[in-house]
Design a protein around this motif. Structure first.
Motif, PDB file in Angstrom:
ATOM      1  N   ALA A  40       0.829  -1.205   0.000  1.00 34.18           N
ATOM      2  CA  ALA A  40       0.000   0.000   0.000  1.00 34.18           C
ATOM      3  C   ALA A  40       0.865   1.258   0.000  1.00 34.18           C
ATOM      4  CB  ALA A  40      -0.929   0.004   1.210  1.00 34.18           C
ATOM      5  N   ILE A  41       2.001   1.212   0.684  1.00 35.19           N
ATOM      6  CA  ILE A  41       2.923   2.351   0.706  1.00 35.19           C
ATOM      7  C   ILE A  41       3.490   2.582  -0.685  1.00 35.19           C
ATOM      8  CG2 ILE A  41       5.161   3.157   1.579  1.00 35.19           C
ATOM      9  CD1 ILE A  41       4.428   1.649   4.225  1.00 35.19           C
ATOM     10  N   VAL A  42       3.910   1.515  -1.337  1.00 34.05           N
ATOM     11  CA  VAL A  42       4.443   1.624  -2.705  1.00 34.05           C
ATOM     12  C   VAL A  42       3.377   2.183  -3.633  1.00 34.05           C
ATOM     13  CG1 VAL A  42       5.264   0.293  -4.688  1.00 34.05           C
ATOM     14  CG2 VAL A  42       6.197  -0.145  -2.415  1.00 34.05           C
ATOM     15  N   ASP A  43       2.153   1.704  -3.511  1.00 34.76           N
ATOM     16  CA  ASP A  43       1.063   2.211  -4.343  1.00 34.76           C
ATOM     17  C   ASP A  43       0.843   3.707  -4.099  1.00 34.76           C
ATOM     18  OD1 ASP A  43      -1.237   1.798  -6.166  1.00 34.76           O
ATOM     19  OD2 ASP A  43      -2.379   2.354  -4.373  1.00 34.76           O
ATOM     20  N   ALA A  44       0.872   4.122  -2.835  1.00 33.68           N
ATOM     21  CA  ALA A  44       0.683   5.542  -2.507  1.00 33.68           C
ATOM     22  C   ALA A  44       1.787   6.392  -3.124  1.00 33.68           C
ATOM     23  CB  ALA A  44       0.661   5.731  -0.991  1.00 33.68           C
ATOM     24  N   ILE A  45       3.017   5.923  -3.050  1.00 33.88           N
ATOM     25  CA  ILE A  45       4.145   6.668  -3.621  1.00 33.88           C
ATOM     26  C   ILE A  45       4.031   6.727  -5.144  1.00 33.88           C
ATOM     27  CG2 ILE A  45       6.653   6.661  -3.957  1.00 33.88           C
ATOM     28  CD1 ILE A  45       6.813   5.390  -1.097  1.00 33.88           C
ATOM     29  N   GLU A  46       3.689   5.604  -5.769  1.00 29.85           N
ATOM     30  CA  GLU A  46       3.544   5.592  -7.227  1.00 29.85           C
ATOM     31  C   GLU A  46       2.447   6.554  -7.673  1.00 29.85           C
ATOM     32  OE1 GLU A  46       2.845   1.453  -8.023  1.00 29.85           O
ATOM     33  OE2 GLU A  46       4.978   1.065  -8.364  1.00 29.85           O
ATOM     34  N   GLN A  47       1.318   6.549  -6.986  1.00 27.66           N
ATOM     35  CA  GLN A  47       0.224   7.453  -7.340  1.00 27.66           C
ATOM     36  C   GLN A  47       0.618   8.910  -7.145  1.00 27.66           C
ATOM     37  OE1 GLN A  47      -2.614   6.556  -8.878  1.00 27.66           O
ATOM     38  NE2 GLN A  47      -1.626   4.555  -8.930  1.00 27.66           N
ATOM     39  N   HIS A  48       1.374   9.171  -6.092  1.00 28.26           N
ATOM     40  CA  HIS A  48       1.829  10.547  -5.840  1.00 28.26           C
ATOM     41  C   HIS A  48       2.781  11.017  -6.945  1.00 28.26           C
ATOM     42  CE1 HIS A  48       2.644  14.118  -3.529  1.00 28.26           C
ATOM     43  NE2 HIS A  48       3.936  13.890  -3.638  1.00 28.26           N
ATOM     44  N   ILE A  49       3.655  10.139  -7.375  1.00 29.55           N
ATOM     45  CA  ILE A  49       4.588  10.486  -8.459  1.00 29.55           C
ATOM     46  C   ILE A  49       3.807  10.822  -9.726  1.00 29.55           C
ATOM     47  CG2 ILE A  49       6.328   9.534 -10.033  1.00 29.55           C
ATOM     48  CD1 ILE A  49       7.449   8.017  -7.561  1.00 29.55           C
ATOM     49  N   LEU A  50       2.789  10.042 -10.035  1.00 32.45           N
ATOM     50  CA  LEU A  50       1.987  10.309 -11.230  1.00 32.45           C
ATOM     51  C   LEU A  50       1.263  11.650 -11.140  1.00 32.45           C
ATOM     52  CD1 LEU A  50       0.502   6.757 -11.867  1.00 32.45           C
ATOM     53  CD2 LEU A  50       2.324   7.912 -13.155  1.00 32.45           C
ATOM     54  N   VAL A  51       0.745  11.957  -9.968  1.00 34.56           N
ATOM     55  CA  VAL A  51       0.045  13.236  -9.778  1.00 34.56           C
ATOM     56  C   VAL A  51       1.018  14.396  -9.915  1.00 34.56           C
ATOM     57  CG1 VAL A  51      -1.124  14.676  -8.064  1.00 34.56           C
ATOM     58  CG2 VAL A  51      -1.811  12.300  -8.362  1.00 34.56           C
ATOM     59  N   VAL A  52       2.156  14.288  -9.270  1.00 34.07           N
ATOM     60  CA  VAL A  52       3.150  15.365  -9.323  1.00 34.07           C
ATOM     61  C   VAL A  52       3.681  15.509 -10.742  1.00 34.07           C
ATOM     62  CG1 VAL A  52       5.441  16.074  -8.531  1.00 34.07           C
ATOM     63  CG2 VAL A  52       3.776  15.190  -6.901  1.00 34.07           C
ATOM     64  N   ARG A  53       3.949  14.405 -11.402  1.00 32.94           N
ATOM     65  CA  ARG A  53       4.470  14.447 -12.767  1.00 32.94           C
ATOM     66  C   ARG A  53       3.484  15.138 -13.695  1.00 32.94           C
ATOM     67  NH1 ARG A  53       6.356   8.974 -15.034  1.00 32.94           N
ATOM     68  NH2 ARG A  53       8.110   9.441 -13.692  1.00 32.94           N
ATOM     69  N   SER A  54       2.202  14.792 -13.611  1.00 31.40           N
ATOM     70  CA  SER A  54       1.210  15.419 -14.493  1.00 31.40           C
ATOM     71  C   SER A  54       1.043  16.892 -14.153  1.00 31.40           C
ATOM     72  CB  SER A  54      -0.125  14.687 -14.418  1.00 31.40           C
ATOM     73  OG  SER A  54      -0.705  14.847 -13.146  1.00 31.40           O
ATOM     74  N   CYS A  55       1.121  17.226 -12.897  1.00 31.00           N
ATOM     75  CA  CYS A  55       1.020  18.628 -12.475  1.00 31.00           C
ATOM     76  C   CYS A  55       2.204  19.429 -13.008  1.00 31.00           C
ATOM     77  CB  CYS A  55       0.971  18.702 -10.952  1.00 31.00           C
ATOM     78  SG  CYS A  55       0.841  20.367 -10.315  1.00 31.00           S
ATOM     79  N   CYS A  56       3.380  18.879 -12.888  1.00 32.69           N
ATOM     80  CA  CYS A  56       4.585  19.567 -13.370  1.00 32.69           C
ATOM     81  C   CYS A  56       4.581  19.685 -14.885  1.00 32.69           C
ATOM     82  CB  CYS A  56       5.850  18.846 -12.912  1.00 32.69           C
ATOM     83  SG  CYS A  56       6.137  18.970 -11.148  1.00 32.69           S
ATOM     84  N   SER A  57       4.126  18.655 -15.573  1.00 31.10           N
ATOM     85  CA  SER A  57       4.056  18.695 -17.035  1.00 31.10           C
ATOM     86  C   SER A  57       3.089  19.777 -17.498  1.00 31.10           C
ATOM     87  CB  SER A  57       3.601  17.353 -17.592  1.00 31.10           C
ATOM     88  OG  SER A  57       4.565  16.368 -17.319  1.00 31.10           O
ATOM     89  N   ALA A  58       1.970  19.894 -16.828  1.00 29.84           N
ATOM     90  CA  ALA A  58       0.994  20.919 -17.186  1.00 29.84           C
ATOM     91  C   ALA A  58       1.575  22.319 -16.954  1.00 29.84           C
ATOM     92  CB  ALA A  58      -0.281  20.737 -16.369  1.00 29.84           C
ATOM     93  N   ARG A  59       2.314  22.466 -15.874  1.00 31.32           N
ATOM     94  CA  ARG A  59       2.923  23.764 -15.556  1.00 31.32           C
ATOM     95  C   ARG A  59       3.964  24.137 -16.603  1.00 31.32           C
ATOM     96  NH1 ARG A  59       5.602  23.579 -10.215  1.00 31.32           N
ATOM     97  NH2 ARG A  59       3.631  22.628  -9.660  1.00 31.32           N
ATOM     98  N   VAL A  60       4.755  23.171 -17.049  1.00 27.82           N
ATOM     99  CA  VAL A  60       5.790  23.422 -18.071  1.00 27.82           C
ATOM    100  C   VAL A  60       5.111  23.810 -19.389  1.00 27.82           C
ATOM    101  CG1 VAL A  60       7.564  22.331 -19.474  1.00 27.82           C
ATOM    102  CG2 VAL A  60       7.543  21.981 -17.003  1.00 27.82           C
ATOM    103  N   ARG A  61       4.044  23.098 -19.750  1.00 25.26           N
ATOM    104  CA  ARG A  61       3.341  23.396 -20.995  1.00 25.26           C
ATOM    105  C   ARG A  61       2.717  24.787 -20.958  1.00 25.26           C
ATOM    106  NH1 ARG A  61      -0.347  18.967 -20.726  1.00 25.26           N
ATOM    107  NH2 ARG A  61       1.097  17.523 -19.852  1.00 25.26           N
ATOM    108  N   SER A  62       2.235  25.224 -19.811  1.00 26.79           N
ATOM    109  CA  SER A  62       1.585  26.531 -19.744  1.00 26.79           C
ATOM    110  C   SER A  62       2.600  27.668 -19.810  1.00 26.79           C
ATOM    111  CB  SER A  62       0.763  26.650 -18.454  1.00 26.79           C
ATOM    112  OG  SER A  62       1.606  26.704 -17.326  1.00 26.79           O
ATOM    113  N   HIS A  63       3.863  27.403 -19.519  1.00 28.65           N
ATOM    114  CA  HIS A  63       4.907  28.417 -19.578  1.00 28.65           C
ATOM    115  C   HIS A  63       5.611  28.433 -20.928  1.00 28.65           C
ATOM    116  CE1 HIS A  63       4.115  28.614 -15.376  1.00 28.65           C
ATOM    117  NE2 HIS A  63       5.053  29.516 -15.169  1.00 28.65           N
ATOM    118  N   ALA A  64       5.303  27.477 -21.776  1.00 25.17           N
ATOM    119  CA  ALA A  64       5.992  27.373 -23.076  1.00 25.17           C
ATOM    120  C   ALA A  64       5.439  28.350 -24.087  1.00 25.17           C
ATOM    121  CB  ALA A  64       5.880  25.958 -23.606  1.00 25.17           C
TER     122      ALA A  64
END
Length: 64
Positions: A40-64
């Motif tokens: 469950a800990i691994v799943d929580a970390i994996e899900q958090h990485i996906l959320v952060v990654r998509s958030c960061c990708s959206a932020r990079v795209r909006s600044h481009a």
């Protein structure tokens, strides 16, 4: 107990907003002390990485 711990762990991950060694060490110690919830800990970390990654990708795209 497992659901409560995992929910708390997810909340702590969500509060992690910067690369802070003390906070990361705290999360690591919690994970080590609760190895019975490892999957469950691994799943929580994996899900958090996906959320952060998509958030960061959206932020990079909006600044481009």
């Amino acid at each position: 107990m497992a659901a409560e711990f995992v929910a708390e762990y997810r909340d702590l991950l969500a509060q992690l907003k910067r690369n802070d060694k003390r906070d990361i060490n705290c999360l690591s110690m919690l994970a080590e002390d609760n190895k019975q919830y490892a999957a469950a800990i691994v799943d929580a970390i994996e899900q958090h990485i996906l959320v952060v990654r998509s958030c960061c990708s959206a932020r990079v795209r909006s600044h481009a």
